[in-house]
Each structure stands twice: as structure tokens, then as C-alpha cells.
Design an enzyme around this catalytic site. Structure first.
Site, short mmCIF file in Angstrom:
data_model
loop_
_atom_site.label_atom_id
_atom_site.label_comp_id
_atom_site.label_asym_id
_atom_site.label_seq_id
_atom_site.Cartn_x
_atom_site.Cartn_y
_atom_site.Cartn_z
N GLY A 22 0.75 -1.27 0.11
CA GLY A 22 0.08 -0.04 0.06
C GLY A 22 0.79 1.30 -0.05
N SER A 23 2.16 1.32 -0.38
CA SER A 23 2.95 2.22 -0.15
C SER A 23 2.99 3.09 -1.48
CB SER A 23 4.43 2.14 0.18
OG SER A 23 4.87 0.88 -0.69
N ASP A 24 2.81 4.50 -1.42
CA ASP A 24 2.69 5.18 -2.59
C ASP A 24 3.45 6.49 -2.19
OD1 ASP A 24 0.73 7.32 -1.66
OD2 ASP A 24 -0.73 5.63 -1.68
N TYR A 32 -3.61 -0.10 7.12
CA TYR A 32 -5.03 -0.29 6.74
C TYR A 32 -5.95 -0.44 7.62
CZ TYR A 32 -3.51 -0.29 1.49
OH TYR A 32 -3.36 0.01 0.44
N LYS A 224 -1.79 -1.18 -12.75
CA LYS A 224 -1.50 0.28 -12.18
C LYS A 224 -0.39 0.52 -11.33
CE LYS A 224 -4.12 2.53 -9.02
NZ LYS A 224 -5.65 3.12 -8.81
N LYS A 226 2.38 2.74 -8.88
CA LYS A 226 2.23 4.22 -8.25
C LYS A 226 3.46 4.94 -8.76
CE LYS A 226 -1.07 3.34 -5.55
NZ LYS A 226 -2.24 4.03 -5.14
N GLU A 280 -3.83 8.86 -12.32
CA GLU A 280 -4.80 9.01 -11.22
C GLU A 280 -4.36 10.15 -10.36
OE1 GLU A 280 -6.17 5.37 -10.24
OE2 GLU A 280 -6.25 5.72 -8.13
N ASP A 329 -15.53 5.66 -4.71
CA ASP A 329 -15.31 4.89 -3.71
C ASP A 329 -16.51 4.60 -2.79
OD1 ASP A 329 -12.32 4.63 -1.62
OD2 ASP A 329 -14.18 4.44 -0.73
N HIS A 356 -12.51 2.93 -7.12
CA HIS A 356 -11.41 2.63 -6.35
C HIS A 356 -11.55 1.51 -5.43
CE1 HIS A 356 -9.15 4.19 -2.61
NE2 HIS A 356 -8.32 3.74 -3.44
N ALA A 357 -10.80 0.75 -5.26
CA ALA A 357 -10.74 -0.03 -4.22
C ALA A 357 -9.47 -0.58 -3.46
CB ALA A 357 -11.45 -1.44 -4.81
N GLY A 358 -9.46 -1.85 -2.91
CA GLY A 358 -8.07 -2.17 -2.18
C GLY A 358 -8.18 -1.99 -1.01
N GLU A 387 -10.92 -1.64 -9.59
CA GLU A 387 -9.60 -2.04 -9.01
C GLU A 387 -9.72 -3.32 -8.13
OE1 GLU A 387 -8.13 1.33 -6.73
OE2 GLU A 387 -5.99 0.59 -6.97
MG LIG Z 1 -5.45 5.99 -6.13
#
Ligand SMILES: [Mg+2]
Length: 450
Positions: A22-24, A32, A224, A226, A280, A329, A356-358, A387
Site C-alpha cells: 500500500g505504499s505510494d 489499513y 496500475k 504508483k 490518477e 469509492d 477505487h478499491a483495495g 480496482e
Molecule cells: Mg489511487
């Protein structure tokens, strides 16, 4: 008469930052988390639940502040506890307006931020409850509502300059005759997914290449990555990804709000050779004019939405021609009702939606909105995908099923956010087992020779 008897909350956090999942560019170390909501009732449940019928949902956060989000949900209890269950389920439009119209809580937004996300979680829990009561998965429950019932779910305030209830009704009636055929198509083929699993910034080039190849082998047609910390790194990483997947797989990139307009234009001009599917969140999610300028300046399609606070903002992005696609979302805006408004706006403007998801539980919830949109609103799966990130699904009673790059339509009743009780207990913050430090004695023993 059955009633809502309690609004329960739990602060649930997963220590995802330990592996940089989940790092961006903007969120280097998310844990999370879920402000988890249970609406209890005094109605018995057909599925033999000892605690009776209940509705489940969550607001998603990434760690610190999840306690604040949880308290915001609790602040809504006076609007919910004691309500007649028949009345709630018969008019979820009125239920949602009851929460957004509390004049004192409204001061904390209006219709944005922590309080609005809290409203979204409680509204979603009410939809989950209604769908469970009907014995239907939410996508099916929504797509069985008549066009007039769907229109009545939406709060039309602030929308009439872009879309009126009469226009929305006409769009829904136009789509109504094809509903049965599209349900059958969904059952046969599922709904397209795209994956972000390979592309977190914290991963090495080797891991990126391996995960890209695995994603294509698993049937995903869109990946996708980051971007946004270092242009040199992004050029190199996109080279690695493009080499791994070849020219036919679509690659999107996500800057998570990192840039000003000039940075975005410079960066995206440099990345154009990689034939990107979209950029995005190039800049502030509140800056409609900046998105419009970026879109006018680069060839890469522009998108935003996971942090877009409400239907009024989505309306303006569309009116300003600031985006090529949108990302709703399930847990950001005021719940199912406001997302229906946004899906109707997108239909009116002819802009495709890539939800958007995750996170935690977002795939489980938003798939229902995408599938209801396909059956009853836009009528299209063309150039759309939800996603998918392969994290944390094991904590849900009805986890998503993604096969060959497509979401299988859920069959269990509800919206999908119900967690296993043991997962809630283990990850409850700060006292759950997942958050207990390693015992100091054990570390000491390991270091001391016998
Ligand atoms: Mg995003």
C-alpha cells in the site's frame, strides 16, 4: 415491530506498513484500518445468526485517526437507534437525508471529511441490512429497484444544474428493458477487474517485474503503478513494467495528489512514451481547475475520485471537462445513495467509472455498485474495471472472488463488509493480538547464549 437497537463500532487496524503493502508517493507507511460499524436489530435472522439480523459496513482509514473516525460514527447513534426497521428499509433515501441533515453535525462538513465518511459507513450498513433482510446481494437488491425508487434514493439538492430527477428517471427507464440480459451476462462473464498489486512504490524492480508478469498470467488486462516521488525512478520502473507485460496490456499510473500543475505536465510528458491508460490523482482532489489544465496539456487521460468528497464536487469535475474517467469509492462519500447520484451524473456526461478499491473491504463493497451500475444505470462494462488488490480479503465472511481478471458477482446477501469476529478481535486497536509487541523476554532469550 422490529427496530434498530444499537450502533456498535470497533477500531480495527491491520499492520500493513510492516511490509510496505500500500505504499505510494503520499502514503509511505499505511496501516489499513476500518472504523467498523454494526447496526443491531431485534429481528431474528433467517440465517440462524444468534445475535439476530444486523447490518455491517466500515469507513476506511490508513491508521492514525481511525479512533477519530470511529467516534464520528458514534456521534450518529441518536439519529439511528430506535428507528422502525420497516420504515428504514422502505425509504433509504429518507434515512440518508436524516443523517446529512442533522444541523449541528452538518457544521463539521458540510458533507465532507470525517463526519461525511461516518455517515457513509452508517448509510452503507443500513443498505447491507436491507439487502440481508431481503436475502439478496446488494448489487442484485439495487438493480431490482424500479427507476422511480432509484431516483428517490438520491438527494437532488445541488444537482439540478447538471441533472434533474426527471432526466435521471428517463436514463434509468431507457436502461430498464435490458436489465435481465445484463444480469445474465454478469453471471456468465463477471465484471472486469484491474490490479494495483504489482505497483506499490516500496517494491524492488525485481518484485515489480515478477508481480507484473504474474498479474498478466492471472488474466488482468490493466495494471496500475504508483508514481510521483522521483521522475528518474518512475521512467525506470515503467520501463521494467512495460518490458515485463509487452505492448498490449494497459498500464495506468497513480500520483496520489503529489504534484502541482507544472510538475504534473512535466512528469506526464516524460511518461507519455509508455502509453499510459490514465493518470490518477495528479494533484489536489479539490482542485477542479488544475485537473482541467493538466487534461488540456497532456495526452494521458486524467482521472480522480477516491478522495472526491461528495456529489457536488463530482458534478463540477464533469461540468468543467476536467476528467476523462472517474473513480468512485464505496467508503468516501455519503454511502450508497450518494454513489448512485455520482453514477447517474457519470452516465449523463458519458464518462466511464473505474471504481477505487483495495484498502480493507473496499473491493468487497464497491463491486456491488459497479455491478448495479452495469445492470440498471450505465448498462455498460465497456472500458470499465474495478480496482483489485490481493490484500486482507481473508478477514471477510464473504470475500471477493476474482477469477481470470474478473470479479464474480457476489451471491451472499448484503454488501460484503462483514468481518469474521476473530479478525475483529485480533486486530482491535490497541489491545488486539496483532498490536501486542513481541514479548521482551522472548527477544532477550534469543540473544543470550544457552
Ligand atoms: Mg489511487
Amino acid at each position: 415491530m422490529a427496530t434498530i437497537t444499537a450502533l456498535e463500532t470497533r477500531d480495527v487496524r491491520f499492520p500493513t506498513s510492516r511490509h510496505l503493502d500500500g505504499s505510494d508517493a503520499m502514503n509511505p507507511d499505511p496501516d489499513y484500518s476500518a472504523a467498523y460499524v454494526v447496526l443491531r436489530t431485534d429481528e431474528t435472522s433467517d440465517d440462524g445468526e444468534p445475535d439476530g439480523l444486523a447490518g455491517y459496513a466500515l469507513a476506511f482509514t490508513i491508521g492514525r485517526g481511525n479512533d477519530v473516525q470511529t467516534v464520528a460514527v458514534e456521534a450518529l447513534a441518536h439519529l439511528v437507534v430506535g428507528l422502525d426497521l420497516d420504515e428504514v428499509c422502505a425509504d433509504l433515501g429518507a434515512f440518508s437525508r436524516r443523517l446529512t441533515d442533522d444541523s449541528q453535525l452538518r457544521w463539521l462538513g458540510p458533507e465532507k471529511g470525517v463526519m461525511h465518511m461516518a455517515i457513509g459507513a452508517v448509510v452503507n450498513a443500513a443498505w447491507d441490512l436491507a439487502a440481508r433482510r431481503a436475502g439478496l446481494p446488494l448489487w442484485r437488491y439495487l438493480s431490482d429497484l424500479t427507476p422511480a425508487q432509484l431516483v428517490a434514493c438520491v438527494d437532488w439538492r445541488y444537482l439540478s444544474d447538471a441533472l434533474t430527477p426527471a432526466e435521471a428517471l428517463a436514463l434509468l427507464e431507457e436502461a430498464a428493458p435490458g436489465r435481465a440480459a445484463r444480469r445474465a451476462e454478469l453471471d456468465r462473464h463477471g465484471y472486469p477487474a484491474y490490479t494495483t498489486t504489482p505497483g506499490w512504490l516500496g517494491y524492488s524492480d525485481e518484485k515489480l517485474a515478477r508481480l507484473c508478469r504474474e498479474a498478466v498470467a492471472d488474466g488482468f488486462g490493466i495494471l496500475k503503478l504508483k508514481v510521483g516521488l522521483s521522475l528518474d525512478d518512475d521512467v525506470r520502473r515503467l520501463g521494467v513494467a512495460r518490458a515485463a507485460v509487452g505492448p498490449d496490456v494497459r498500464i495506468a499510473v497513480d500520483a496520489n495528489q503529489r504534484w502541482d500543475v507544472d510538475d504534473a505536465v512535466r512528469w506526464l510528458t516524460a511518461l507519455e512514451p509508455f502509453d499510459l491508460a490514465w493518470i490518477e490523482e495528479p494533484t489536489s482532489p479539490d482542485d477542479i481547475l488544475a485537473h482541467a489544465r493538466i487534461r488540456a496539456s497532456v495526452a494521458v487521460p486524467v482521472s480522480t475520485g477516491e478522495h472526491t468528497q461528495n456529489r457536488t464536487m463530482f458534478k463540477q469535475f464533469l461540468q468543467a471537462g476536467a476528467v476523462d474517467l472517474l473513480q468512485i469509492d464505496a467508503a468516501r462519500v455519503g454511502g450508497v445513495n450518494e454513489n448512485l447520484a455520482i453514477l447517474l451524473l457519470a452516465r449523463k456526461f458519458g464518462v466511464p467509472v473505474f471504481p477505487h478499491a483495495g484498502g480493507v473491504g473496499l473491493c468487497e463493497m464497491v463491486q456491488h455498485l459497479a455491478m448495479a451500475d452495469f445492470v440498471a444505470i450505465s448498462g455498460s462494462m465497456e472500458d470499465r474495471a474495478v480496482e483489485y488488490v490481493d490484500h486482507l480479503h481473508e478477514h471477510f465472511v464473504d470475500p471477493v472472488r476474482v477469477e481470470r481478471g474478473r470479479y464474480r458477482p457476489p451471491t451472499a446477501p448484503g454488501m460484503g463488509a462483514r468481518m469474521w469476529p476473530a479478525s475483529v478481535e485480533e486486530h482491535a486497536f490497541p489491545d488486539g493480538a496483532a498490536w501486542r509487541p513481541e514479548p521482551a523476554a522472548a527477544r532477550l532469550v534469543a540473544r543470550v547464549p544457552a
